[in-house]
Design an enzyme around this catalytic site. Sequence first.
Site, mmCIF file in Angstrom:
data_model
loop_
_atom_site.group_PDB
_atom_site.id
_atom_site.type_symbol
_atom_site.label_atom_id
_atom_site.label_comp_id
_atom_site.label_asym_id
_atom_site.label_seq_id
_atom_site.Cartn_x
_atom_site.Cartn_y
_atom_site.Cartn_z
ATOM 1 N N TYR A 1 -13.457 22.305 21.798
ATOM 2 C CA TYR A 1 -13.973 21.238 20.944
ATOM 3 C C TYR A 1 -13.985 21.643 19.463
ATOM 4 O O TYR A 1 -14.151 20.802 18.591
ATOM 5 C CB TYR A 1 -15.399 20.832 21.366
ATOM 6 C CG TYR A 1 -15.496 20.254 22.765
ATOM 7 C CD1 TYR A 1 -14.358 19.904 23.480
ATOM 8 C CD2 TYR A 1 -16.722 20.064 23.371
ATOM 9 C CE1 TYR A 1 -14.440 19.384 24.758
ATOM 10 C CE2 TYR A 1 -16.821 19.538 24.657
ATOM 11 C CZ TYR A 1 -15.669 19.207 25.343
ATOM 12 O OH TYR A 1 -15.761 18.685 26.615
ATOM 13 N N ASP B 1 -13.059 24.812 39.108
ATOM 14 C CA ASP B 1 -12.777 23.751 40.088
ATOM 15 C C ASP B 1 -13.631 23.955 41.337
ATOM 16 O O ASP B 1 -14.178 22.996 41.898
ATOM 17 C CB ASP B 1 -11.282 23.671 40.430
ATOM 18 C CG ASP B 1 -10.609 25.026 40.527
ATOM 19 O OD1 ASP B 1 -11.227 26.033 40.140
ATOM 20 O OD2 ASP B 1 -9.462 25.091 41.008
ATOM 21 N N ASP C 1 -23.320 17.505 33.198
ATOM 22 C CA ASP C 1 -23.500 16.091 33.568
ATOM 23 C C ASP C 1 -23.425 15.927 35.080
ATOM 24 O O ASP C 1 -24.183 15.148 35.665
ATOM 25 C CB ASP C 1 -22.433 15.217 32.892
ATOM 26 C CG ASP C 1 -22.912 14.703 31.537
ATOM 27 O OD1 ASP C 1 -23.881 15.280 31.007
ATOM 28 O OD2 ASP C 1 -22.323 13.743 31.015
ATOM 29 N N ASP D 1 -19.913 21.154 29.456
ATOM 30 C CA ASP D 1 -20.111 19.736 29.157
ATOM 31 C C ASP D 1 -19.991 18.926 30.452
ATOM 32 O O ASP D 1 -20.856 18.117 30.800
ATOM 33 C CB ASP D 1 -19.021 19.310 28.155
ATOM 34 C CG ASP D 1 -19.228 17.910 27.618
ATOM 35 O OD1 ASP D 1 -20.301 17.340 27.849
ATOM 36 O OD2 ASP D 1 -18.294 17.378 26.974
ATOM 37 N N LYS E 1 -11.868 29.905 34.311
ATOM 38 C CA LYS E 1 -10.593 29.565 34.945
ATOM 39 C C LYS E 1 -9.679 30.768 34.720
ATOM 40 O O LYS E 1 -8.607 30.677 34.102
ATOM 41 C CB LYS E 1 -10.039 28.274 34.313
ATOM 42 C CG LYS E 1 -8.846 27.681 35.010
ATOM 43 C CD LYS E 1 -9.169 27.040 36.345
ATOM 44 C CE LYS E 1 -7.896 26.519 37.007
ATOM 45 N NZ LYS E 1 -8.095 26.130 38.410
#
Length: 357
Positions: free
Chosen positions: A143, A224, A252, A248, A192
């Site tokens: 980001y 994942d 959620d 992020d 990852k």
Amino acid sequence: MNYNIAVIPGDGIGPEITAEAVKVLDAVAAKYGHEFNYTEVLLGGASIDVHGIPLTDEAIETAKASDAILMGSIGGDAKTSPWYQLEPSKRPEAGLLKIRKALNLFANLRPAYLYSELKDACPIKGAEDFNMIIVRELTGGLYFGERKTEEVDGVMTAVDTLSYNENEIRRIAIKAFEIAMKRGKKVISVDKANVLDTSRLWRKVVEEVAEGYPEVTLEHMLVDNCAMQLVHNPAQFDVILTENMFGDILSDEASMCTGSIGMLSSASLNETKLGLYEPSHGSAPDIAGKGIANPLATILSAAMMLRYSLDLDEEADAIEAAVKKTIEAGYRTVDIAKEGEAWLGTKEIGDKIVEFI
Ligand code: NAD
């Protein structure tokens, strides 16, 4: 002890829910013999109305000079509020980004827990109670990397850059291990590493940091797999440590697993003890001023503030236990009450927490 707390009531339901959190803090102060001195700071629409901008330099200085910052929530209805006629850099949300940057809040903490009594709201069938906290890196990664969109050989091409240096990884990893020491002493670091260089560096640095915390168990998990495990067996998690974008998305997902987003607190911390504590939800302009907002996320944010900024663990436990007892005793605000069930207003729920403390 004496503590200086900056209070940002904010907009919408913000002033109503922060008033309850302050009431609860006062009850804690009386019980444990502390003194909390509050200084009100304007941020968001409330600051635009007075100063024409969402955050003044004086407000930043007041926040910096405090031991911790407790916030309600900011913002209004984007369709009807005059704040959204202003250019983006002058809107309420710009004030929040500015204070996060000014205080260098690089660590975002998002707890997710399931209360047995609210299990019906949990979308996972037969879920066991869980209590986890996601520690997300907030100021680096994808980001914040360089980005561009351009035509390459006649084809529109967009590039976003994901970069982390070892110092950025180390400081967030230290936060996660420090937090684990105050909880279940288990860190699952999510990356990852089978694909990304940033993740391989992440793993290496996290393992170095782990050496300093022999009491804490460390596991690595691919992102994942973590996304699956969160809905498969959320009870296995204590502290999840991860980078900005993964955090992020996972935070959620984790909060949805509780089914009660209105109950969830959050914190953003920097390298010192200073932190900004706020509920995960927004300013709910649709119910502002009606006295029905659920103050529990803000009250639980105040508990996080005691634990992580002021090192008052016992006092934080007392607030969390009082919230649990309130829920166990069947007291609900309208957002978490079942259809037809009796419910209490914002102030009445605050009073119950005070009683239990
Ligand atoms: P929201 O979280 O404010 O509201 C979503 C829904 O949940 C609404 O129906 C609301 O009534 C309900 N709700 C939220 N908190 C509640 C509570 N404590 N008790 C009972 N019900 C509650 O999200 P939104 O409507 O998308 O955003 C409203 C405003 O809040 C916007 O201006 C947005 O930018 C802002 N916002 C601010 C923050 C923040 O301050 N950090 C975070 C998210 C959204």
